[in-house]
Write an enzyme that holds these catalytic residues in place. Sequence first.
Site, PDB file in Angstrom:
ATOM      1  N   LYS A  21     -10.052  57.832   0.174  1.00  0.00           N
ATOM      2  CA  LYS A  21      -8.899  58.159  -0.082  1.00  0.00           C
ATOM      3  C   LYS A  21      -9.290  56.786  -1.098  1.00  0.00           C
ATOM      4  CE  LYS A  21      -5.332  59.616   1.061  1.00  0.00           C
ATOM      5  NZ  LYS A  21      -4.310  60.201   1.891  1.00  0.00           N
ATOM      6  N   ARG A  90      -0.195  55.282   2.071  1.00  0.00           N
ATOM      7  CA  ARG A  90      -1.311  55.819   2.582  1.00  0.00           C
ATOM      8  C   ARG A  90      -2.003  55.983   3.491  1.00  0.00           C
ATOM      9  NH1 ARG A  90      -0.464  61.249  -0.120  1.00  0.00           N
ATOM     10  NH2 ARG A  90       1.203  61.259  -2.052  1.00  0.00           N
ATOM     11  N   GLY A  99      -3.854  64.291   8.435  1.00  0.00           N
ATOM     12  CA  GLY A  99      -2.627  64.570   8.841  1.00  0.00           C
ATOM     13  C   GLY A  99      -2.463  63.744   9.774  1.00  0.00           C
ATOM     14  N   MET A 101      -2.991  60.800  10.598  1.00  0.00           N
ATOM     15  CA  MET A 101      -1.877  58.924  10.680  1.00  0.00           C
ATOM     16  C   MET A 101      -1.508  59.505   9.646  1.00  0.00           C
ATOM     17  SD  MET A 101      -5.032  57.008  10.604  1.00  0.00           S
ATOM     18  CE  MET A 101      -6.102  57.259   9.105  1.00  0.00           C
ATOM     19  N   ARG A 334     -11.688  64.206  -3.192  1.00  0.00           N
ATOM     20  CA  ARG A 334     -12.900  64.152  -1.676  1.00  0.00           C
ATOM     21  C   ARG A 334     -13.690  65.285  -1.723  1.00  0.00           C
ATOM     22  NH1 ARG A 334      -8.326  64.552   2.770  1.00  0.00           N
ATOM     23  NH2 ARG A 334      -8.433  67.236   2.887  1.00  0.00           N
ATOM     24  N   HIS A 450      -2.005  72.728   7.707  1.00  0.00           N
ATOM     25  CA  HIS A 450      -3.111  71.944   8.647  1.00  0.00           C
ATOM     26  C   HIS A 450      -3.627  72.802   8.735  1.00  0.00           C
ATOM     27  CE1 HIS A 450      -3.099  70.415  12.459  1.00  0.00           C
ATOM     28  NE2 HIS A 450      -2.705  68.936  12.052  1.00  0.00           N
ATOM     29  N   SER A 781     -45.738  64.869  27.551  1.00  0.00           N
ATOM     30  CA  SER A 781     -44.916  65.545  27.504  1.00  0.00           C
ATOM     31  C   SER A 781     -43.669  64.832  27.433  1.00  0.00           C
ATOM     32  CB  SER A 781     -44.853  67.069  27.203  1.00  0.00           C
ATOM     33  OG  SER A 781     -43.621  67.525  27.110  1.00  0.00           O
ATOM     34  N   CYS A 849     -40.163  67.801  25.649  1.00  0.00           N
ATOM     35  CA  CYS A 849     -39.539  69.244  26.173  1.00  0.00           C
ATOM     36  C   CYS A 849     -38.186  69.078  26.732  1.00  0.00           C
ATOM     37  CB  CYS A 849     -40.536  69.254  26.683  1.00  0.00           C
ATOM     38  SG  CYS A 849     -40.794  68.744  28.058  1.00  0.00           S
ATOM     39  N   TYR A 869     -44.205  67.424  18.355  1.00  0.00           N
ATOM     40  CA  TYR A 869     -43.552  67.958  18.169  1.00  0.00           C
ATOM     41  C   TYR A 869     -42.589  68.156  19.269  1.00  0.00           C
ATOM     42  CZ  TYR A 869     -45.217  69.165  23.115  1.00  0.00           C
ATOM     43  OH  TYR A 869     -45.357  69.558  23.747  1.00  0.00           O
TER      44      TYR A 869
END
Length: 897
Positions: A21, A90, A99, A101, A334, A450, A781, A849, A869
């Site tokens: 914020k 705030r 919501g 805090m 934001r 909310h 692997s 794997c 991979y």
Amino acid sequence: MKFVYDFPEGNKDLRGLLGGKGANLAEMTNLGLPVPPGFTITTEACKVYLDTGKEPAALRDEVSAHLDALESRMGKKLGQPDDPLLVSVRSGAKFSMPGMMDTVLNVGLSDASVAGLAAQAGDERFAWDSYRRLIQMFGATVLGVGAQLFEEALEEAKERKQAATDVDLEAGDLKKLVTRFKQIVSQEAGRDFPQDPREQMDLAICSVFESWNTERAKLYRRQERIPGDLGTAVNICSMVFGNLGPDSGTGVAFTRDPASGHQGVYGDYLQNAQGEDVVAGIRNTVALADLETIDKKSYDQLLQIMETLETHYRDLCDIEFTIERGRLWMLQTRVGKRTAGAAFRIATQLVDQGLIDEAEALQRVNGAQLAQLMFPRFDDDAKRDLLGRGIAASPGAAVGKAVFDSYTAVKWSRSGEQVILIRRETNPDDLNGMIAANGILTSRGGKTSHAAVVARGMGKTCVCGAEELEVDTKSRRMTAPGGVVVEEGDVVSIDGSTGKVYLGEVPVVPSPVVEYFEGRMHAGADDADELVEAVHRIMAYADRRRRLRVRANADNAEDALRARRFGAQGIGLCRTEHMFLGERRTLVEKLVLADTDDERVNALEALMPLQKKDFIELFEAMDGLPVTVRLLDPPLHEFLPDITELSVRVALAEARKDHNENDLRLLQAVHKLHEQNPMLGLRGVRLGLVIPGLFAMQVRAIAEAAAERKNAKGDPRAEIMIPLVGTVQELEIVRDEAELVIAEVEKARGVRLKLALGTMIELPRAALTAGQIAEAAEFFSFGTNDLTQTVWGFSRDDVEASFFTAYLEKGIFGVSPFETIDRDGVGALVKSAVEAGRATRPGLKMGVCGEHGGDPESVHFFHEIGLDYVSCSPFRIPVARLEAGRAAALSSGSDSR
Ligand code: PEP
Ligand code: MG
């Protein structure tokens, strides 16, 4: 260290220090947008407070200096009796925690200054309303007074006046309410409401710091995987008022629809109201588009600002604004949360608009979102019983039993029930229930309530604002128009993509995204929806960039074919034990019970053609692509009857004098093979070394199958993998034997098979001696399931149920190490084995794997350490492809944000 920043001193990149914020208020200020002046106290100050229980020594003075500057800029002092400067205090952490805090508005008002505010505003009602809001918010959040006490007093005042809403209360009523509120504070908090404005502000600041550690904030962070040690910043901002009459108001807006990604005017507006009223969903809002008729000048300016913000942030932004007597103020922006579908659409739209490039588009989506898009939807053709409709707030198809409070949601879901949490509106205390529920339904509040915001953040289905459904949480029931009543426990289905609510269970169908991957729906086709189009494009961006190849863990042709359709470039793990189950179990029993070589050879010979057939099918399905076949891994007793059941059967038969010779021998064998810790016992390569002919039979089946495919002009690319190797000697012995068998088959069939022989690295000793093991292995692997189990020393089959919850709660892990690779421990071992293996044998092919191969975060790690991979279950292949592309785009530094 500097703890306080004036808004113009910050910028959007300082989110860690100033919180999201604060950083964005700074950015907007510097963009020249109308932001009320103010300053931000850093997260560093919060961390000191949380560590020591005290504010940093320098903080008060620094705050004083910035407050002085603010006061001279505004031409009035905090709480000045004849013309008070009021501020909001705030919270604002690095990651948005809607919501969770504390926030306190109107700080600076007191018995002394309320009249000054009334005189300045020319509105006595407004001044007393602002004062009662301060006492209410301050009392509840800073002084810990039960919020319901204030709400009850407010309700009483409304009843006395026969007022429908709080807007109908007049100055005199509110003045009395202030007296009542102050009494409540004195009685409940053991102190009077502070009249000194600076004391109000300092207490509010500490309370915001402390709200970082409330239970609900901690729960939210665990859920969202937000680290617990970041702390929150505190924003002190001069107040502007949306409750100064009908030419004032407050609202929230999105620059695009956060549910679909479409451009347009999206948001909610509430006339004559203060900030929190909108998000709380208390009064019903009007659509943002209606602001055009209410206040055209502010509306036009807002649209202009929205465009500026979207171009500047190059992304969907959400905005909170207030209009004070016809003047627009920006209170927050934001980069907005969005649904998974919107994320894909917005990313491609922004590419088309030239705002971002393909590499950046890949950073705007993620594998978890893609996985969400692959969930099924309600079947359009199924019969359904519509109860009503609300706002489509967070997409998905959710079915479950109706529950009307969070406690029941949690309790029922713990006992395995699927539930839908139904509330009039939710508040942060409902978080537990929202997490437990399959979906959330509310009868009030808009797309920014909310419930909607939190559900979207969690990727949970939500329908909100279904006003025609009357929710009565006290008697645990919901009444639909026409009188249909849904009681607690009745099944309902909610569609978060259309906002519709149905009685009973509506059947589901596969998502269009799965239909697309399956090849049953084509991007570009007439019936392809926008979402499929966007997914198709993003997958192409990822495939173009990724270095990691993606293979599948598959043991049969059906899975192999699906994997191929989903984009697999081979099979990374075929677990042959799955071919020893079902009817074939008796053959395995014969092998175990064999007393003589002949008996054993017979048992193996009976298994061999079955195995061969399996492999032919698999090689055909994956023709032209590598197929790694792992020789038998689990201990043999897993294929035998359960020891207790068998003992009972034998004992009962004995009692009946009905001897079953076979059962008796079986029981003896089961006893002989019984192990205290089978996972650390006779399994993997050890089994191959002590049961003569077992591995040779499997190798022969693989070689024969490959030869057959070659003769049929196929292109089999089999790789033979030895499990659970701890030392190179084990591998060498098995390898020598396998090479002989392969040579025999090649000779007999007259073909060259080119079968690669390699090993799994899934024991710490194997990883530590990878350099030696690479002498005998053509590929590695990494079996990160076993490796995690053996590195940590905990049983993968037991611990998740026994103590992982406690470990997660205590913050020992953020996430189970069986889900996401433990980079520092298991990961470090994998990395060193990669280096050692390649040092011995440059170009050694390496993959993973274990389950981690399909986990987004782990895929990034495997990219970073240079594996060739990852291999994962067929359904996770698109996610792995996407994340491999994202990892490549990130590491090539093309993320220009
Ligand atoms: C592993 O251990 O990571 C692995 C893939 O083998 P399995 O899960 O079959 O033990
Ligand atoms: Mg294993």
